[in-house]
Design an enzyme around this catalytic site. Structure first.
Site, PDB file in Angstrom:
ATOM      1  N   LYS A 282      17.560 -46.227 -12.781  1.00  0.00           N
ATOM      2  CA  LYS A 282      16.576 -46.584 -13.815  1.00  0.00           C
ATOM      3  C   LYS A 282      16.320 -45.373 -14.702  1.00  0.00           C
ATOM      4  O   LYS A 282      16.171 -44.251 -14.193  1.00  0.00           O
ATOM      5  CB  LYS A 282      15.280 -47.058 -13.146  1.00  0.00           C
ATOM      6  CG  LYS A 282      14.223 -47.576 -14.108  1.00  0.00           C
ATOM      7  CD  LYS A 282      12.990 -48.063 -13.348  1.00  0.00           C
ATOM      8  CE  LYS A 282      11.933 -48.617 -14.282  1.00  0.00           C
ATOM      9  NZ  LYS A 282      10.744 -49.103 -13.550  1.00  0.00           N
TER      10      LYS A 282
ATOM     11  N   SER B 248       9.155 -53.804 -14.491  1.00  0.00           N
ATOM     12  CA  SER B 248       9.764 -53.024 -15.559  1.00  0.00           C
ATOM     13  C   SER B 248      11.193 -52.599 -15.244  1.00  0.00           C
ATOM     14  O   SER B 248      11.907 -52.174 -16.138  1.00  0.00           O
ATOM     15  CB  SER B 248       8.925 -51.774 -15.837  1.00  0.00           C
ATOM     16  OG  SER B 248       8.946 -50.932 -14.690  1.00  0.00           O
TER      17      SER B 248
ATOM     18  N   SER C 149       7.156 -53.529 -10.118  1.00  0.00           N
ATOM     19  CA  SER C 149       8.341 -53.390 -10.968  1.00  0.00           C
ATOM     20  C   SER C 149       9.693 -53.365 -10.276  1.00  0.00           C
ATOM     21  O   SER C 149      10.717 -53.392 -10.954  1.00  0.00           O
ATOM     22  CB  SER C 149       8.226 -52.131 -11.822  1.00  0.00           C
ATOM     23  OG  SER C 149       7.383 -52.406 -12.897  1.00  0.00           O
TER      24      SER C 149
END
Ligand code: GLN
Length: 488
Positions: free
Chosen positions: A81, A156, A180
Site C-alpha cells: 500500500k 482505504s 481499511s
C-alpha cells in the site's frame, strides 16, 4: 480451481519454486503481465518499478539455486500500500501533496520482507491518507472492484484488496485504522487481517490516527496471510507503540488448533441496517461453527452504538495533528507563486489535500481546540474506554467473536460520495475493534445473489491472532470460496 500461476497461493508457489518447476522471475513476470493487461480497468496500482522488482526476483532465484531460501515467501511478489515507505520508491499516500516524494528509508515491515527474500512489487492505490471506505478519495483515480467494475473495492486499502483478488499480486500489505483492511477484503472476496494494536511495527507507515493504525495483511488463503503476518509481526524498538508479545508459529497453529472454542455473537452487530443476504451468510457461518462442535453464545456490546461517533472524533483529532507536517517545505508538492512562509503552507495545503482530508483536518482541529477539547476529545476517549470494557467483559466468557464485516456488499461507484455519513457507516462493524486494540480478520463467506463477495469478521483478544486465524482456517477448509476468481 484456476491454473493461472498468478492465482496460486503462496504456499503452492513455494513448492513449485522449491522443486524448480518455476522460478521467481517466471512468477514475477506473470504477475507483471497480469497487471499490465488488466490494471487499465482496475487502477489498483499507483506506481511500480518493473526493473527493480525483477532484480529482486532474480536474486531470489540465485539464492535458491545456491540451496538457500530465506523464508516461505522467498521469491513471492507482494503489493505494498502506497502509505508504507520503501527506500527509493515513490510514496504518495494517494495524495497530490506527496507527488514526487521518494522514500529515503525502509519501513520495518519492508526491512523484514527483504530479509525474508520477498519480491517487493508495486505500490497499491488507496484513499488519500487512508481516509475513506471506497477508494474514491485517491488523487490517482478510483479503484474498481474486480468482481464488478462499476462498483467500489472498498477502502482505504482498495488497491491492495483488488490486486490480490485479481491476481495482480500474490499477497499485499495494507493499513487499517477503522476497517481499511477488513472492509475492502470483504468487498473483494479475499482475506484481510487487522492485527492487534502493537503487533506490527508502524515505523515507516505514514501516520493517520496513531492510536488506531495497524499494518494489515491481504491474501487469498488464510495460510498465506498467517505466513505474511509471521514475517512482519513482532516487537520493534523503532516503534514505541509496538509491544513485545510472544509470537506463535501461526501456520502450525492453523493446523494443530483443534480445541473446542466458545464463540460470541454480538447481537448489536446483527441489528437493523444489515443487508439480509449478509445476515443470512453470517448465520450460516455461525451454524457451521456450532455443527463443528464449538459453543456459540450471544454477547452484549451495548457501547458499540457510540463507536462511530467516538472514532470520528479521535481519528480526526489525531489526523489533524499528524498531517500538520505536510507544509510544502519538507515533503513533495509545493504551491507556486507564493509570497511568504504562511502563504506556502496555506496554498500548498489548500491545493495539495483533497476534500475528505480537509474535512477531517477541520473536524479534528475543532475537537482539539481548547474550548471544545473536554466536550469532544476527552469524552470520546472515555467512550472508547467503555467500548473496550464491553469487549473485555465479553472475552471473559468467550474466546472469539463472529460478526459481519460490512453492512452491505460493494456499492456502486459514486453512490455515497456526496453523503459522508453513509460512507462512514461502512465501517460500523470494524472500527470498534480498532478502538479496543483487538485483532480481527475478514474471511470470505459466500456471494450475494448478484455475485458480490461477502465476508465474516472473526474478532479476537489482543495478541490472539493465532486463534482467529485458526477459526478462519477451519471455515475456509470446509468451503470453496477461495477457489472462486473474478472474471475481468
Ligand atoms: N473508513 C475509515 C475512515 O475513513 C477507516 C479508514 C482506515 O481504516 N484507514 O476513517
Amino acid at each position: 480451481m484456476s491454473n493461472e500461476i498468478f492465482y496460486k497461493s503462496a504456499s503452492e508457489l513455494e513448492k513449485l519454486l522449491d522443486s524448480g518447476e518455476i522460478t521467481s522471475v517466471d512468477l514475477t513476470k506473470a504477475v507483471i503481465e497480469r497487471t499490465k493487461s488488466i490494471d487499465g480497468k482496475l487502477n489498483a496500482f499507483i506506481s511500480f518499478d518493473e526493473r527493480k522488482t525483477l532484480e529482486e526476483a532474480l536474486a531470489s532465484d540465485e539464492r535458491r539455486k545456491g540451496g538457500r531460501k530465506l523464508s516461505p515467501l522467498d521469491g513471492i511478489p507482494i503489493g505494498i500500500k502506497d502509505v508504507i515507505s520503501e527506500n527509493g520508491q515513490p510514496l504518495t499516500c494517494g495524495s497530490k501533496i506527496l507527488k514526487g516524494y521518494v522514500s529515503p528509508y525502509d519501513a520495518t515491515v519492508i526491512e523484514r520482507l527483504r530479509s525474508a527474500g520477498s519480491v517487493l512489487w508495486g505500490r497499491t492505490n488507496m484513499d488519500e491518507f487512508a481516509m475513506g471506505s471506497s477508494n474514491e478519495n485517491s488523487f490517482y483515480g478510483n479503484v474498481c472492484n474486480p468482481w464488478d467494475i462499476t462498483r467500489v473495492p472498498g477502502g482505504s486499502s482498495g488497491g491492495s484488496a483488488a490486486a490480490v483478488a485479481a491476481g495482480e499480486a500474490i499477497l499485499a500489505l495494507g493499513s487499517d485504522t477503522g476497517g481499511s483492511v477488513r472492509q475492502p477484503a470483504a468487498f473483494c472476496g479475499v482475506i484481510g487481517l487487522k492485527p492487534s494494536y502493537g503487533a506490527v511495527s508502524r515505523y515507516g507507515l505514514v501516520a493517520f490516527a496513531s492510536s488506531l493504525d495497524q499494518i494489515g495483511q491481504f491474501g487469498r488463503s488464510i495460510e498465506d496471510v498467517a505466513t505474511l503476518f509471521q514475517i512482519v509481526a513482532g516487537h520493534d524498538v523503532k516503534d514505541s507503540s509496538s509491544y513485545p508479545f510472544e509470537k506463535k508459529n501461526y501456520v502450525n497453529e492453523l493446523k494443530n488448533y483443534k480445541a473446542v472454542k466458545t464463540i460470541g455473537i454480538p447481537k448489536e452487530f446483527l441489528g437493523t441496517g444489515l443487508d439480509p443476504e449478509i445476515r443470512q451468510a453470517i448465520e450460516s457461518a455461525i451454524n457451521f461453527y456450532e455443527n463443528s462442535g464449538h459453543r456459540v453464545r450471544e454477547v452484549q456490546l451495548s457501547m458499540t452504538e457510540y463507536a462511530l461517533a467516538a472514532y470520528y472524533v479521535i481519528a480526526t483529532a489525531e489526523a489533524s495533528a499528524n498531517l500538520a507536517r505536510f507544509d510544502g517545505i519538507r515533503y513533495g508538492y509545493r504551491a507556486e507563486n507564493v509570497k511568504n512562509a504562511i502563504d506556502i503552507y496555506s496554498k500548498t495545503r489548500g491545493e495539495g489535500f483533497g476534500m475528505e482530508v480537509k474535512r477531517r483536518i477541520i473536524l479534528g482541529t475543532f475537537a482539539l481546540s481548547s474550548e471544545n477539547f473536554d466536550s469532544y476529545y476527552l469524552r470520546a476517549q472515555k467512550v472508547r474506554t467503555l467500548i473496550r470494557n464491553d469487549f473485555m467483559a465479553a472475552f471473559d466468557n468467550v474466546d472469539a467473536l463472529i460478526a459481519p464485516v460490512t453492512p452491505t456488499t460493494a456499492f456502486k461507484i459514486g453512490d455515497k460520495t456526496s453523503d459522508p455519513l453513509q460512507m462512514y457507516l461502512s465501517d460500523i462493524y470494524t472500527l470498534p475493534v480498532n478502538l479496543a486494540g483487538l485483532c480481527g480478520v475478514s474471511v470470505p463467506c459466500g456471494f450475494s445473489k448478484i455475485g458480490l463477495p461477502m465476508g465474516i469478521q472473526i474478532i479476537g483478544k489482543a495478541f490472539h491472532e493465532h486463534e482467529i486465524l485458526a477459526l478462519g482456517y477451519e471455515f475456509e477448509q470446509s468451503h470453496d470460496f477461495k477457489d472462486a476468481h473474478p472474471k475481468i
